[in-house]
Scaffold this active site. Sequence first.
Site, PDB file in Angstrom:
ATOM      1  CG  HIS A 171     -37.939 -38.575 -10.164  1.00 37.98           C
ATOM      2  ND1 HIS A 171     -38.116 -38.265  -8.833  1.00 37.98           N
ATOM      3  CD2 HIS A 171     -38.130 -39.930 -10.248  1.00 37.98           C
ATOM      4  CE1 HIS A 171     -38.392 -39.366  -8.150  1.00 37.98           C
ATOM      5  NE2 HIS A 171     -38.418 -40.393  -8.986  1.00 37.98           N
ATOM      6  CG  ASP A 207     -43.252 -43.299  -8.118  1.00 40.46           C
ATOM      7  OD1 ASP A 207     -43.367 -44.029  -9.114  1.00 40.46           O
ATOM      8  OD2 ASP A 207     -42.188 -43.190  -7.467  1.00 40.46           O
ATOM      9  CG  HIS A 209     -38.754 -43.075  -5.940  1.00 40.53           C
ATOM     10  ND1 HIS A 209     -39.174 -44.095  -6.774  1.00 40.53           N
ATOM     11  CD2 HIS A 209     -37.629 -43.523  -5.327  1.00 40.53           C
ATOM     12  CE1 HIS A 209     -38.333 -45.117  -6.679  1.00 40.53           C
ATOM     13  NE2 HIS A 209     -37.394 -44.806  -5.804  1.00 40.53           N
ATOM     14  CG  ASP A 296     -42.109 -46.900  -7.355  1.00 45.52           C
ATOM     15  OD1 ASP A 296     -43.262 -46.499  -7.128  1.00 45.52           O
ATOM     16  OD2 ASP A 296     -41.233 -46.191  -7.873  1.00 45.52           O
TER      17      ASP A 296
HETATM   18  C1  SP5 Z   1     -40.119 -42.812 -11.642  1.00 45.84           C
HETATM   19  C2  SP5 Z   1     -39.305 -43.524 -10.612  1.00 45.84           C
HETATM   20  O1  SP5 Z   1     -39.831 -44.371  -9.894  1.00 45.84           O
HETATM   21  N1  SP5 Z   1     -38.014 -43.232 -10.561  1.00 45.84           N
HETATM   22  C3  SP5 Z   1     -37.167 -43.840  -9.602  1.00 45.84           C
HETATM   23  C4  SP5 Z   1     -35.749 -43.414  -9.743  1.00 45.84           C
HETATM   24  C5  SP5 Z   1     -34.882 -44.124  -8.751  1.00 45.84           C
HETATM   25  N2  SP5 Z   1     -33.526 -43.925  -9.052  1.00 45.84           N
HETATM   26  C6  SP5 Z   1     -32.604 -44.440  -8.091  1.00 45.84           C
HETATM   27  C7  SP5 Z   1     -32.565 -45.927  -8.147  1.00 45.84           C
HETATM   28  C8  SP5 Z   1     -31.741 -46.452  -7.025  1.00 45.84           C
HETATM   29  C9  SP5 Z   1     -31.784 -47.923  -7.009  1.00 45.84           C
HETATM   30  N3  SP5 Z   1     -31.374 -48.393  -5.759  1.00 45.84           N
HETATM   31  C10 SP5 Z   1     -31.224 -49.816  -5.701  1.00 45.84           C
HETATM   32  C11 SP5 Z   1     -31.044 -50.253  -4.293  1.00 45.84           C
HETATM   33  C12 SP5 Z   1     -31.116 -51.743  -4.241  1.00 45.84           C
HETATM   34  N4  SP5 Z   1     -31.036 -52.184  -2.883  1.00 45.84           N
HETATM   35 ZN    ZN Z   2     -40.718 -44.244  -8.128  1.00 45.31          ZN
END
Ligand code: SP5
Ligand code: ZN
Length: 371
Positions: A171, A207, A209, A296
């Site tokens: 990111h 990943d 994301h 993830d």
């Molecule tokens: C490297 C990587 O995997 N970074 C991920 C960053 C995600 N950041 C946002 C996290 C949002 C968490 N949302 C929780 C929702 C629960 N239902």
């Molecule tokens: Zn991620």
Amino acid sequence: MQVVYSPRHLAHDIVTETYMGVEVPANEVAERAERIRTALEADGGFAFSEPTDHGEDPITAVHDPGLVRFLEAAWSELRSQNVPRSFLSADTYPNRSMFEGMSDEAIDVMVKEPRQIGGRAGFYGLDSAAPLVAGTYDAARAAVDVALTTVDLVLDGAAAAYGLCRPPGHHAARSMYGGYCFFNNAAIAAQAITAIAGEPVAILDVDFHHGNGSQQIFWRRGDVRYVSIHADPDRQYPYFLGRADETGEGDGRGANLNIPLAAGATNAGYLAAIDTALGFIAEGPGTILVVSLGFDTYGLDPIGDFALTTDVYHEVGQRVAASDRRLVILQEGGYHRPSLGESARAWLRGAEGRSFDPLPAAGFTGRGSVV
Ligand code: SP5
Ligand code: ZN
């Protein structure tokens, strides 16, 4: 397979993060890397080594020196400015609508890095959920050295090597940190490969994301192909990049491929996307592939919504290895701590053409059926 690991990640000791303005238990914690290390050590088929210092030049080949200086000084600034926080998170971000109607030239002059640390974190940050603590800079520098040492192993002839990077990187953009990422380990590795080997390279980002930072860094580059399989940004972080119509510009036109998937993505749907991604990579030149490896995508991941199981990781590793490129495999996300070690073991054994015998531990076999 050779594994590069550094205990320096432990200094990035993260306990809580903020999610939509509220402090919640952190996802990107030290236990993640320790789980993976322990599982690979127990497997017996992995040879560990520590990274060597590669200095700052490979970082500034990809990142704005201002970002490096900010990350280096951020914690001591938080303290010297007497901000009583256990981690740094931004106060105000320069939302692009703040400047609506103003020219790019005018904005370039007006928008400066402020002095107050909450403003500085907004200037360089993407989001408020990437906590920065006292040991973050040192750990992030170590993660870069892990990535670059993994590159060295492959340039020295290894068919594949794995860098257990933490914090993750994909990111982080040229001038921005966020999403638990500070320096873009995979982008720094890819840039180093083009510089040292003098050949084009591809990044396969699996990943959950979208790797907005990797896409941004190589957006106009034809010599670094970027392909990512991820959750549709309509519903998931990073929300504002990662759509299928983002294909690159200038020399990079056609060198960026995004494959967004719907919630509940299955093993079969995911493997079809992998084949599409590998086909795109095969259309381009190069003998080395950088893999941004996230778990993830796992069915029980606390922030993901796909439905993959550990055995699909073995198959994905096999298919990626069948691309016949040497592999620089770098760890990104993955937050279901109990399964991380098994997922990594499955993927990496697959990438080496070794079989995978799952441990008789509890695991995810599909949404709605946990055994
Ligand atoms: C490297 C990587 O995997 N970074 C991920 C960053 C995600 N950041 C946002 C996290 C949002 C968490 N949302 C929780 C929702 C629960 N239902
Ligand atoms: Zn991620």
